[in-house]
Design an enzyme around this catalytic site. Structure first.
Site, PDB file in Angstrom:
ATOM      1  N   THR A  16      -2.925  -1.281  -3.581  1.00 44.49           N
ATOM      2  CA  THR A  16      -2.135  -0.730  -2.474  1.00 44.49           C
ATOM      3  C   THR A  16      -2.368  -1.533  -1.196  1.00 44.49           C
ATOM      4  OG1 THR A  16      -2.341   1.466  -3.461  1.00 44.49           O
ATOM      5  CG2 THR A  16      -1.717   1.379  -1.152  1.00 44.49           C
ATOM      6  N   VAL A  17      -3.633  -1.737  -0.837  1.00 37.84           N
ATOM      7  CA  VAL A  17      -3.930  -2.410   0.430  1.00 37.84           C
ATOM      8  C   VAL A  17      -3.754  -3.924   0.287  1.00 37.84           C
ATOM      9  CG1 VAL A  17      -5.650  -2.771   2.237  1.00 37.84           C
ATOM     10  CG2 VAL A  17      -5.531  -0.559   1.067  1.00 37.84           C
ATOM     11  N   GLY A 189       0.224   6.306  -2.648  1.00 38.22           N
ATOM     12  CA  GLY A 189      -0.798   5.274  -2.426  1.00 38.22           C
ATOM     13  C   GLY A 189      -1.861   5.679  -1.413  1.00 38.22           C
ATOM     14  N   LYS A 207     -16.434   7.731   6.309  1.00 41.06           N
ATOM     15  CA  LYS A 207     -15.811   7.294   7.565  1.00 41.06           C
ATOM     16  C   LYS A 207     -16.553   7.871   8.771  1.00 41.06           C
ATOM     17  CE  LYS A 207     -11.266   6.805   5.408  1.00 41.06           C
ATOM     18  NZ  LYS A 207     -10.077   7.559   4.982  1.00 41.06           N
ATOM     19  N   GLY A 304      -2.191   4.374   3.284  1.00 41.20           N
ATOM     20  CA  GLY A 304      -0.948   3.765   2.824  1.00 41.20           C
ATOM     21  C   GLY A 304      -0.978   2.258   3.002  1.00 41.20           C
TER      22      GLY A 304
END
Ligand code: NAP
Ligand code: HSE
Length: 434
Positions: A16-17, A189, A207, A304
């Site tokens: 995805t990335v 995604g 995170k 995304g």
């Protein structure tokens, strides 16, 4: 005049990335060359399955052999968008040893090994950038390490998992149930390779560990973060939250008070008028309080392909511009602050308690007694009429600010009452967030 020499990039991962990064670098190559002063070229892409057909503009070599990238002296920047701890850590450390600059979107890697990676990078005079690791496309690492560096930051309130925020928004609106909302987030995604990382709060805890380390300038490890996921929330909780004037969010909270701090990720009731309550769908937001800036809020798409590519390509450009300009990289901020993390038992907040009990006189008084005995004071009580078909009633209580240890002890005692069938949920209320 000789054409400028391109800066070569090796991409570890084309999912995805990685796919978004490759596409953005190709689509914007002219503008990028103008920004940087020379072209940026993806020369190699590492994947698990090199035989699967894929297209990368510019004719990059697709390989499953990491040595082709890590041992190639012409690759100046390694972009790690594979995910996970192993073998990503080994590849990143090898790249640094080889004098390559690194960009990563891997929060697990940075939460668990960030300080060692940054120390290694400083020793080898290379840069490691990780904007994509927190909040997808939202610029937040850059502001913390640069623009807000003059501040003492005392509070971080954040929604930093796109998958769960998308799921909670869909579930609160009654559009999708838990399973369908998760499936949709995966299709879009947003979700991690193992979506348990999202729904169990693990990704948000990674995170928060990164954010709190940078905000409080101390080492906060992923394991230091108290964590609860969204799995216990039901449609009843969304209904009652709305009735009480709240929205349910998976919050990541960091507080610093002098030499102590707290770091926690859990579902929370947020007042409907609070700015974080309006952060819906895949949007993320980080609000923080600094002694100079006051409250500041950063908001944008939290997951995304394109939004994360925005952050990753931004990091690539920052390194490339420094390389083109002679290669001066600022040292990473020191994480040597002397801060003790509070155990969860010592935090103080408000609570929402939903329970099912026999519908007969005196039950509410018993529950109130258990709470009162532990200095937990009631703010509101809802009991729904008519009672449920099994003769039980659903009771929802909110409390004034109380100590976590006292509330947990009270919940345990309430579960032991003969008239109580179950304590269905306990959710913290973050009313005093601002
Ligand atoms: P993904 O779609 O699963 O893609 C992973 C890619 O890495 C795939 O191309 C895969 O190869 C490759 N890969 C994985 N392990 C490998 C190994 N051991 N050796 C070689 N190649 C390997 O993952 P993603 O969603 O792009 O996420 C990548 C990273 O970015 C993760 O750290 C994630 O947390 C982070 N991130 C993701 C998002 C998001 O919205 N998805 C946002 C911010 C940050 P194959 O193609 O052959 O399987
Ligand atoms: N799975 C992560 C999320 C990707 O949903 O937020 C972005 O880090």
């Amino acid at each position: 005049v000789n054409a400028p020499v391109p800066i070569n990039v090796g991409l570890l991962g084309l999912g995805t990335v990685g796919g978004g990064v490759a596409q953005a670098l190709a689509a914007k190559q002219k503008a990028i060359a103008a920004h940087v002063g020379c072209p940026i070229r993806v020369t190699h892409v590492l994947v698990r399955d090199a035989l699967r057909e894929r297209r990368v503009a510019g004719g990059a070599v697709i390989t499953s052999d990491p040595d082709e990238i890590l041992d190639d002296p012409d690759v100046r920047i390694v972009v790690e968008v594979m995910g996970g701890e192993t073998p990503a850590l080994d590849y990143v450390q090898r790249a640094i040893h080889a004098g390559k600059h690194v960009v990563t979107a891997n929060k697990e890697l940075m939460a668990k090994h960030g300080p060692e990676i940054l120390a290694n990078a400083a020793e080898h005079h290379v840069s490691v950038q990780f904007e994509g690791s927190v909040g997808g496309g939202i610029p937040i690492i850059g502001p913390l390490v640069r623009d807000l560096l003059a501040n003492d930051i005392t509070a971080v309130n954040a929604i930093i998992n796109g998958t769960t925020n998308f799921m909670l928004t869909s579930m609160a609106g009654g559009d999708l149930d838990y399973a369908s909302a998760l499936r949709r987030a995966q299709e879009l995604g947003y979700a991690e390779a193992d979506p348990a990382n999202d729904v169990d709060g693990i990704d948000a805890a990674y995170k928060l560990a990164i954010l709190a380390s940078l905000a409080f300038r101390t080492r906060v490890h992923a394991d230091d973060v108290y964590r609860e996921g969204i799995g216990r929330l039901t449609s009843a909780d969304f209904r009652y939250a709305e009735e009480l004037g709240y929205v349910i969010k998976l919050l990541a909270i960091g507080r610093r008070n002098g030499s102590t701090a707290q770091v926690r990720v859990h579902p929370a009731l947020v007042p409907a008028e609070h700015p974080l309550a309006k952060v819906d769908g895949v949007l993320n937001a980080v609000e923080l309080e600094g002694d100079l800036v006051g409250w500041a809020m950063f908001q944008g798409p939290g997951a995304g392909s394109d939004p994360t590519a925005s952050a990753v390509v931004g990091d690539i450009l920052e390194i490339a511009r420094a390389l083109a300009g002679g290669g001066c990289f600022p040292v990473p901020p020191a994480l040597d602050g002397d801060v003790t993390l509070l155990p969860m038992a010592d935090i103080e907040t408000q609570y929402y308690l939903r329970l099912r009990a026999a519908d007969r006189p005196g039950v509410m008084a018993q529950v109130a007694q258990v709470l009162g005995d532990r200095q937990v004071s009631l703010a509101s009580v809802i009991q729904k009429e008519p009672p449920r078909s099994d003769g039980s009633a659903e009771i929802v209580i909110t409390t004034h600010t109380a100590r976590e240890a006292a509330v947990q002890e009270a919940v345990h005692a309430i579960e032991g009452l003969e008239s109580v069938i179950e304590v269905s949920n306990l959710i913290r209320i973050e009313d005093g967030a601002r």
